[in-house]
Write an enzyme that holds these catalytic residues in place. Structure first.
Site, PDB file in Angstrom:
ATOM      1  N   SER A 229      57.126   6.943 -40.660  1.00 25.35           N
ATOM      2  CA  SER A 229      58.275   7.811 -40.935  1.00 25.35           C
ATOM      3  C   SER A 229      59.535   7.112 -40.439  1.00 25.35           C
ATOM      4  CB  SER A 229      58.088   9.122 -40.189  1.00 25.35           C
ATOM      5  OG  SER A 229      59.325   9.789 -40.052  1.00 25.35           O
ATOM      6  N   SER A 230      60.688   7.474 -41.004  1.00 26.16           N
ATOM      7  CA  SER A 230      61.947   6.850 -40.586  1.00 26.16           C
ATOM      8  C   SER A 230      62.295   7.163 -39.135  1.00 26.16           C
ATOM      9  CB  SER A 230      63.093   7.296 -41.503  1.00 26.16           C
ATOM     10  OG  SER A 230      63.208   8.701 -41.516  1.00 26.16           O
ATOM     11  N   CYS A 231      61.608   8.133 -38.519  1.00 26.47           N
ATOM     12  CA  CYS A 231      61.900   8.466 -37.115  1.00 26.47           C
ATOM     13  C   CYS A 231      61.378   7.420 -36.142  1.00 26.47           C
ATOM     14  CB  CYS A 231      61.350   9.833 -36.746  1.00 26.47           C
ATOM     15  SG  CYS A 231      59.572   9.839 -36.612  1.00 26.47           S
TER      16      CYS A 231
ATOM     17  N   TYR B 135      55.955  11.865 -31.760  1.00 28.61           N
ATOM     18  CA  TYR B 135      55.481  11.534 -33.110  1.00 28.61           C
ATOM     19  C   TYR B 135      55.822  10.079 -33.442  1.00 28.61           C
ATOM     20  CZ  TYR B 135      55.704  12.286 -38.304  1.00 28.61           C
ATOM     21  OH  TYR B 135      55.575  12.260 -39.666  1.00 28.61           O
TER      22      TYR B 135
ATOM     23  N   LYS C 129      53.413   6.935 -34.511  1.00 23.58           N
ATOM     24  CA  LYS C 129      53.596   6.202 -35.768  1.00 23.58           C
ATOM     25  C   LYS C 129      53.812   4.704 -35.519  1.00 23.58           C
ATOM     26  CE  LYS C 129      53.195   9.534 -38.757  1.00 23.58           C
ATOM     27  NZ  LYS C 129      52.079   9.498 -39.724  1.00 23.58           N
TER      28      LYS C 129
ATOM     29  N   HIS D 287      60.252  21.286 -42.384  1.00 25.64           N
ATOM     30  CA  HIS D 287      61.470  20.479 -42.447  1.00 25.64           C
ATOM     31  C   HIS D 287      62.606  21.302 -43.041  1.00 25.64           C
ATOM     32  CE1 HIS D 287      58.389  17.204 -42.277  1.00 25.64           C
ATOM     33  NE2 HIS D 287      59.269  16.736 -41.418  1.00 25.64           N
TER      34      HIS D 287
HETATM   35  N1  LIG Z   1      57.044  15.335 -45.016  1.00 24.44           N
HETATM   36  C1  LIG Z   1      57.917  14.372 -44.739  1.00 24.44           C
HETATM   37  O1  LIG Z   1      59.158  14.576 -44.837  1.00 24.44           O
HETATM   38  C2  LIG Z   1      57.454  13.021 -44.315  1.00 24.44           C
HETATM   39  C3  LIG Z   1      56.110  12.690 -44.181  1.00 24.44           C
HETATM   40  N2  LIG Z   1      55.750  11.421 -43.778  1.00 24.44           N
HETATM   41  C4  LIG Z   1      54.342  11.051 -43.563  1.00 24.44           C
HETATM   42  O2  LIG Z   1      53.548  11.330 -44.697  1.00 24.44           O
HETATM   43  C5  LIG Z   1      52.219  11.696 -44.262  1.00 24.44           C
HETATM   44  C6  LIG Z   1      51.852  13.023 -44.889  1.00 24.44           C
HETATM   45  O3  LIG Z   1      52.801  13.999 -44.535  1.00 24.44           O
HETATM   46  P1  LIG Z   1      52.909  15.396 -45.317  1.00 24.44           P
HETATM   47  O4  LIG Z   1      52.147  15.308 -46.587  1.00 24.44           O
HETATM   48  O5  LIG Z   1      54.325  15.762 -45.315  1.00 24.44           O
HETATM   49  O6  LIG Z   1      52.164  16.372 -44.327  1.00 24.44           O
HETATM   50  P2  LIG Z   1      51.371  17.723 -44.658  1.00 24.44           P
HETATM   51  O7  LIG Z   1      51.368  18.523 -43.421  1.00 24.44           O
HETATM   52  O8  LIG Z   1      51.900  18.323 -45.920  1.00 24.44           O
HETATM   53  O9  LIG Z   1      49.903  17.204 -44.963  1.00 24.44           O
HETATM   54  C7  LIG Z   1      49.131  16.608 -43.955  1.00 24.44           C
HETATM   55  C8  LIG Z   1      47.681  16.701 -44.359  1.00 24.44           C
HETATM   56  O10 LIG Z   1      46.885  16.157 -43.305  1.00 24.44           O
HETATM   57  C9  LIG Z   1      45.794  17.033 -43.072  1.00 24.44           C
HETATM   58  N3  LIG Z   1      45.356  16.959 -41.684  1.00 24.44           N
HETATM   59  C10 LIG Z   1      46.075  17.218 -40.574  1.00 24.44           C
HETATM   60  N4  LIG Z   1      45.310  17.090 -39.487  1.00 24.44           N
HETATM   61  C11 LIG Z   1      44.081  16.761 -39.914  1.00 24.44           C
HETATM   62  C12 LIG Z   1      42.835  16.507 -39.269  1.00 24.44           C
HETATM   63  N5  LIG Z   1      42.723  16.564 -37.931  1.00 24.44           N
HETATM   64  N6  LIG Z   1      41.770  16.211 -40.030  1.00 24.44           N
HETATM   65  C13 LIG Z   1      41.865  16.173 -41.370  1.00 24.44           C
HETATM   66  N7  LIG Z   1      43.000  16.386 -42.050  1.00 24.44           N
HETATM   67  C14 LIG Z   1      44.093  16.691 -41.321  1.00 24.44           C
HETATM   68  C15 LIG Z   1      46.361  18.409 -43.371  1.00 24.44           C
HETATM   69  O11 LIG Z   1      45.343  19.348 -43.594  1.00 24.44           O
HETATM   70  P3  LIG Z   1      45.546  20.836 -43.002  1.00 24.44           P
HETATM   71  O12 LIG Z   1      46.871  21.308 -43.556  1.00 24.44           O
HETATM   72  O13 LIG Z   1      44.355  21.554 -43.527  1.00 24.44           O
HETATM   73  O14 LIG Z   1      45.569  20.681 -41.518  1.00 24.44           O
HETATM   74  C16 LIG Z   1      47.215  18.113 -44.605  1.00 24.44           C
HETATM   75  O15 LIG Z   1      46.432  18.152 -45.781  1.00 24.44           O
HETATM   76  C17 LIG Z   1      52.259  11.744 -42.736  1.00 24.44           C
HETATM   77  O16 LIG Z   1      51.746  10.551 -42.225  1.00 24.44           O
HETATM   78  C18 LIG Z   1      53.728  11.843 -42.423  1.00 24.44           C
HETATM   79  O17 LIG Z   1      54.019  11.256 -41.207  1.00 24.44           O
HETATM   80  C19 LIG Z   1      56.685  10.462 -43.535  1.00 24.44           C
HETATM   81  C20 LIG Z   1      58.021  10.734 -43.653  1.00 24.44           C
HETATM   82  C21 LIG Z   1      58.512  12.028 -44.047  1.00 24.44           C
HETATM   83  C1  LIG Z   2      60.866  13.608 -41.526  1.00 29.31           C
HETATM   84  C2  LIG Z   2      61.384  13.797 -40.126  1.00 29.31           C
HETATM   85  O1  LIG Z   2      61.514  15.163 -39.826  1.00 29.31           O
HETATM   86  C3  LIG Z   2      61.954  15.484 -38.526  1.00 29.31           C
HETATM   87  O2  LIG Z   2      63.248  15.045 -38.259  1.00 29.31           O
HETATM   88  P1  LIG Z   2      64.538  15.660 -38.880  1.00 29.31           P
HETATM   89  O3  LIG Z   2      65.030  14.778 -39.951  1.00 29.31           O
HETATM   90  O4  LIG Z   2      65.493  15.952 -37.798  1.00 29.31           O
HETATM   91  O5  LIG Z   2      63.940  16.962 -39.544  1.00 29.31           O
HETATM   92  P2  LIG Z   2      64.282  18.404 -40.029  1.00 29.31           P
HETATM   93  O6  LIG Z   2      64.091  18.403 -41.490  1.00 29.31           O
HETATM   94  O7  LIG Z   2      63.498  19.392 -39.270  1.00 29.31           O
HETATM   95  O8  LIG Z   2      65.833  18.656 -39.648  1.00 29.31           O
HETATM   96  C4  LIG Z   2      66.889  17.961 -40.249  1.00 29.31           C
HETATM   97  C5  LIG Z   2      68.210  18.543 -39.841  1.00 29.31           C
HETATM   98  O9  LIG Z   2      68.349  19.816 -40.493  1.00 29.31           O
HETATM   99  C6  LIG Z   2      68.778  20.787 -39.557  1.00 29.31           C
HETATM  100  N1  LIG Z   2      68.346  22.121 -39.994  1.00 29.31           N
HETATM  101  C7  LIG Z   2      69.200  23.105 -40.406  1.00 29.31           C
HETATM  102  N2  LIG Z   2      68.521  24.219 -40.670  1.00 29.31           N
HETATM  103  C8  LIG Z   2      67.201  23.920 -40.486  1.00 29.31           C
HETATM  104  C9  LIG Z   2      66.031  24.678 -40.617  1.00 29.31           C
HETATM  105  O10 LIG Z   2      66.039  25.865 -40.983  1.00 29.31           O
HETATM  106  N3  LIG Z   2      64.853  24.033 -40.367  1.00 29.31           N
HETATM  107  C10 LIG Z   2      64.807  22.725 -39.983  1.00 29.31           C
HETATM  108  N4  LIG Z   2      63.600  22.147 -39.755  1.00 29.31           N
HETATM  109  N5  LIG Z   2      65.925  21.988 -39.802  1.00 29.31           N
HETATM  110  C11 LIG Z   2      67.101  22.585 -40.063  1.00 29.31           C
HETATM  111  C12 LIG Z   2      68.179  20.328 -38.251  1.00 29.31           C
HETATM  112  O11 LIG Z   2      68.814  20.920 -37.137  1.00 29.31           O
HETATM  113  C13 LIG Z   2      68.392  18.813 -38.352  1.00 29.31           C
HETATM  114  O12 LIG Z   2      69.708  18.488 -37.991  1.00 29.31           O
HETATM  115  C14 LIG Z   2      61.191  14.875 -37.456  1.00 29.31           C
HETATM  116  O13 LIG Z   2      60.633  15.756 -36.663  1.00 29.31           O
HETATM  117  C15 LIG Z   2      60.678  13.534 -37.699  1.00 29.31           C
HETATM  118  O14 LIG Z   2      59.560  13.323 -36.989  1.00 29.31           O
HETATM  119  C16 LIG Z   2      60.586  13.077 -39.102  1.00 29.31           C
HETATM  120  O15 LIG Z   2      59.955  12.086 -39.388  1.00 29.31           O
END
Ligand SMILES: NC(=O)C1=CN([C@@H]2O[C@H](COP(=O)(O)OP(=O)(O)OC[C@H]3O[C@@H](n4cnc5c(N)ncnc54)[C@H](OP(=O)(O)O)[C@@H]3O)[C@@H](O)[C@H]2O)C=CC1
Ligand SMILES: C[C@H]1O[C@H](OP(=O)(O)OP(=O)(O)OC[C@H]2O[C@@H](n3cnc4c(=O)[nH]c(N)nc43)[C@H](O)[C@@H]2O)[C@@H](O)[C@@H](O)C1=O
Length: 325
Positions: free
Chosen positions: A123-125, A152, A156, A195
């Site tokens: 992730s970009s974090c 996190y 990563k 998010h």
């Molecule tokens: N969403 C985003 O904005 C971003 C995501 N990523 C990366 O992309 C990848 C996927 O993220 P995303 O699709 O958003 O996440 P989701 O939460 O949508 O999906 C994660 C999946 O992993 C499964 N999972 C979690 N824990 C376990 C476990 N212990 N055993 C088996 N399966 C498990 C979950 O199943 P269940 O729900 O049943 O627990 C779910 O299907 C991650 O590595 C994340 O870091 C990177 C940057 C941004």
């Molecule tokens: C993908 C990325 O996601 C996370 O980082 P983040 O970018 O900070 O994620 P976010 O989407 O939760 O917030 C973005 C911004 O938005 C604002 N904000 C406003 N209102 C709401 C609100 O209602 N919910 C949330 N969640 N945020 C809100 C919030 O305060 C912040 O300024 C990581 O944990 C990190 O680990 C990671 O990888």
């Protein structure tokens, strides 16, 4: 750090192996489900999945038994403990512990049970809070992390380093992609733990149907974020599986950033909420800016296609069809 020096661990073209067995870990999540759609559209017919209930990837013995029985040839690791700023800040033990366990088990078992190639998603974090913008891949480990997501991020970073270590020591083809903030169908629309984009979509939708006059948005609205539609990310993932075998991780972004205020106004417009935004300054802003430098991926030949506006419209339609009560 250059990937070229360690480009010896390569696989034949991924796209030519349509009958190969591919394990997509996390196939029901935002990212995993998009990767499955993409692989199926490309004609890959031998995909293997397990739900979390069927296989808990934090359990090493169960993961090893699965790999011994299924012997996948390719692995795309999209299973993780994932959440927005509030979840990351509230559950630090889960975000470091679960993620270290899942990725360690899956990466190690993949190597030991003969997987040809693995792609790990970070992730970009992972980058320092005050990294140069746009952030190049070599900014990794050059400064302190953003405190709301350091647990996190550390997990990563360990995943990236584990792929690199196995590549160096075993000449094994493990690569890492670093996506920016993602959104799209099958996102998590939880009111607190999700998010920003799905959280606001839900909050504006509920305010619209309930006739509310105001919607609360967290923080100051000034942080900048780069958003990429998950279908573009899935396209980039299969592209990397086919085209990239290097040591260094690869940024995957849209190259376009908006302030959270601009995002909120855009989501409000797409949902059709007519009221006011109220900013809750007690909530954290997180990192001020994290635009990734996507020139490495562009240089390999991949660029994104879906605009934020189009992606938001499609995601809201999906939300209306699949999530709202
Ligand atoms: N969403 C985003 O904005 C971003 C995501 N990523 C990366 O992309 C990848 C996927 O993220 P995303 O699709 O958003 O996440 P989701 O939460 O949508 O999906 C994660 C999946 O992993 C499964 N999972 C979690 N824990 C376990 C476990 N212990 N055993 C088996 N399966 C498990 C979950 O199943 P269940 O729900 O049943 O627990 C779910 O299907 C991650 O590595 C994340 O870091 C990177 C940057 C941004
Ligand atoms: C993908 C990325 O996601 C996370 O980082 P983040 O970018 O900070 O994620 P976010 O989407 O939760 O917030 C973005 C911004 O938005 C604002 N904000 C406003 N209102 C709401 C609100 O209602 N919910 C949330 N969640 N945020 C809100 C919030 O305060 C912040 O300024 C990581 O944990 C990190 O680990 C990671 O990888």
């Amino acid at each position: 750090m250059s990937g070229a020096a360690h480009n010896d661990a390569t696989s034949p073209s991924f796209f030519s192996e349509k009958s190969a067995k591919i394990f997509v870990a996390g196939h029901r999540g935002l990212v995993g489900s998009a990767i499955v759609r993409k692989l199926q559209a490309l004609g890959f017919a031998n995909l293997v999945f397990r739900t979390h209930a069927e296989l808990d990837l934090t359990r090493q013995n169960d993961v090893e038994s699965f790999f011994a029985a299924e012997k996948p040839q390719f692995v795309i690791l999209a299973a993780a403990k994932v959440g927005g700023i509030h979840a990351n800040n509230t559950y630090p033990a889960d975000f470091i512990g679960v993620n270290l366990q899942i990725q360690t088990n899956v990466i190690d078992a993949s190597y030991r049970f003969g997987v040809k190639k693995l792609l790990f998603l970070g992730s970009s974090c992972i980058y320092p809070k005050f990294a140069p913008q746009p952030i190049p891949e070599n900014a990794l480990l050059t400064g302190p992390l953003e405190p709301t997501n350091e647990w996190y991020a550390i997990a990563k970073i360990a995943g990236i380093k584990m792929c690199q270590a196995y590549r160096i020591q075993y000449k094994w083809d493990a690569i890492s992609g670093m996506p920016t903030n993602l959104y799209g169908p099958h996102d998590n629309f939880h009111p607190e733990n999700s998010h920003v984009l799905p959280a606001l979509m839900r909050r504006f939708h509920e305010a619209k149907v309930n006739g509310a006059k105001e919607v609360v948005v967290w923080g100051s609205g000034s942080p900048l974020r780069e958003f990429l539609h998950v279908d573009d990310l899935a396209d980039a993932v299969v592209f990397l599986m086919d085209s990239y075998s290097g040591l260094e991780h690869v940024n995957v972004g849209s190259g376009k950033e908006v302030t959270i205020k601009e995002l909120a106004e855009l989501v409000k417009e797409v949902v059709g909420f007519q009221g006011q935004l109220v900013w809750d300054s007690s909530k954290p802003d997180g990192t001020p800016r994290k635009l990734m430098d996507n020139s490495k991926l562009a240089g390999l030949g991949w660029t994104p296609k879906i605009s934020l506006k189009d992606g938001l419209v499609g995601t809201y339609n999906w939300y209306l069809d699949n999530v709202k009560q």
